[in-house]
Scaffold this active site. Sequence first.
Site, PDB file in Angstrom:
ATOM      1  N   ARG A 261       5.053 -24.462 -33.121  1.00  0.00           N
ATOM      2  CA  ARG A 261       5.595 -24.800 -31.804  1.00  0.00           C
ATOM      3  C   ARG A 261       4.809 -25.917 -31.121  1.00  0.00           C
ATOM      4  O   ARG A 261       5.385 -26.760 -30.433  1.00  0.00           O
ATOM      5  CB  ARG A 261       5.613 -23.548 -30.911  1.00  0.00           C
ATOM      6  CG  ARG A 261       6.723 -22.582 -31.265  1.00  0.00           C
ATOM      7  CD  ARG A 261       6.980 -21.601 -30.140  1.00  0.00           C
ATOM      8  NE  ARG A 261       5.941 -20.587 -30.054  1.00  0.00           N
ATOM      9  CZ  ARG A 261       5.972 -19.427 -30.708  1.00  0.00           C
ATOM     10  NH1 ARG A 261       6.971 -19.162 -31.518  1.00  0.00           N
ATOM     11  NH2 ARG A 261       5.021 -18.548 -30.564  1.00  0.00           N
TER      12      ARG A 261
ATOM     13  N   TYR B  70       6.309 -29.324 -29.427  1.00  0.00           N
ATOM     14  CA  TYR B  70       6.100 -29.737 -28.037  1.00  0.00           C
ATOM     15  C   TYR B  70       5.479 -31.135 -27.966  1.00  0.00           C
ATOM     16  O   TYR B  70       5.829 -31.942 -27.101  1.00  0.00           O
ATOM     17  CB  TYR B  70       5.218 -28.731 -27.298  1.00  0.00           C
ATOM     18  CG  TYR B  70       5.742 -27.311 -27.373  1.00  0.00           C
ATOM     19  CD1 TYR B  70       7.113 -27.058 -27.507  1.00  0.00           C
ATOM     20  CD2 TYR B  70       4.888 -26.216 -27.326  1.00  0.00           C
ATOM     21  CE1 TYR B  70       7.596 -25.772 -27.592  1.00  0.00           C
ATOM     22  CE2 TYR B  70       5.373 -24.930 -27.409  1.00  0.00           C
ATOM     23  CZ  TYR B  70       6.729 -24.704 -27.548  1.00  0.00           C
ATOM     24  OH  TYR B  70       7.204 -23.426 -27.636  1.00  0.00           O
TER      25      TYR B  70
ATOM     26  N   TYR C 282      14.927 -26.637 -17.559  1.00  0.00           N
ATOM     27  CA  TYR C 282      15.469 -25.527 -16.786  1.00  0.00           C
ATOM     28  C   TYR C 282      14.342 -24.774 -16.087  1.00  0.00           C
ATOM     29  O   TYR C 282      13.189 -24.806 -16.512  1.00  0.00           O
ATOM     30  CB  TYR C 282      16.305 -24.593 -17.665  1.00  0.00           C
ATOM     31  CG  TYR C 282      15.536 -23.672 -18.574  1.00  0.00           C
ATOM     32  CD1 TYR C 282      15.132 -24.078 -19.823  1.00  0.00           C
ATOM     33  CD2 TYR C 282      15.237 -22.381 -18.176  1.00  0.00           C
ATOM     34  CE1 TYR C 282      14.443 -23.224 -20.665  1.00  0.00           C
ATOM     35  CE2 TYR C 282      14.551 -21.514 -19.004  1.00  0.00           C
ATOM     36  CZ  TYR C 282      14.145 -21.948 -20.240  1.00  0.00           C
ATOM     37  OH  TYR C 282      13.461 -21.102 -21.064  1.00  0.00           O
TER      38      TYR C 282
END
Lengths: 77, 264
Positions: free
Chosen positions: B65, B69, B91
């Site tokens: 991950r 990113y 969001y």
Amino acid sequence: MEKDGCASDLEKFLIALSEDSNLRNEYQENPKAAMEKAGLTHDEQVMVLRGDTKGIQEAIGKDVESLITIIIHINNK
Amino acid sequence: MSGFLSCVGTGMNLAGQISVISKSYIQNADIVFTHTPHEMTTNWLQQLNPNTVNLHQYYSDGKHRMQTYEDMAEAMLVEVRKGKKVCGAFYGHPGIFACVPHMAIKQAKKEGFKAVMEPGISAEACLYADLAIDPGEVGVQAFESTQFFFFDHMPNTASYVLLWQIGLIGEATGRTLSTSKDSIRAFIDYLSQWYSNEHEVILYEAAVLPIETFRAEKIALNQLDKAQLNMKTTMVIPPARELELNTELLASLGLSKDTIFNRD
């Protein structure tokens, strides 16, 4: 909505429902009437009333439930 | 240096929770990068600005991950370096449980570009509204669940404790997005240092579509391993004891319980 784009009546309705307090009130008082006014088909109305996000996904051709979180993970420490 | 980076929050619930200034940054950007809970929000953003790129393309199975990113942040920075007005639309709140905006803004500033973050309505903001909790009442502690588990945090049992990403509890590889029953049971045992097995907790999920209702499922702590835990589930632990006045401190200040609660 700022531009019409190619959104369906269902998609336009859901966006408007998130933006317009009058529509939200109308929907909460009489969801069927609000959806009729927005031009939703019978099947779309049934999906919305059931909260059928999978059906909505199929109807608008988009992945409604692909929630992916950007995680602050312990490996980042 | 003409490149500019704004990272804005779109709120949790489709189009209705975005701020006026955040919407303006999106509309005025040369290019928008999005990270949203569903494609309907991305489509709405494309109506605000047709030159919108979805950051989801950087995810892939087995990829760590942090690499994902870093790739997301770099994608935005490449456009900033070209002198463009770039907007990252994330969001919720772009600075809460979202390392990409922080990384991108930090790097942009380091390279001499102007970069700003505009807040958005976060899941935590929705939680206070949906569960009718005022964080000023008895206080709130908030932790990422696995960090709480692994890093010896101490809960204040007189306040609310919010454990984010409970659906990833104990996940330590950075390559999967799930937990295991064993990890959940070990976490229940861990929490039993401070809370009874019967202590009521709330599994909360904010609504992300206007036709949805938020989730507020109340369960006993020892039932956590039987509950549905999703990526977006937050566990709320209500207080297990009353707040206690520090009477010694009050006395040193010349105060007492009667004087601080006196309305006359």
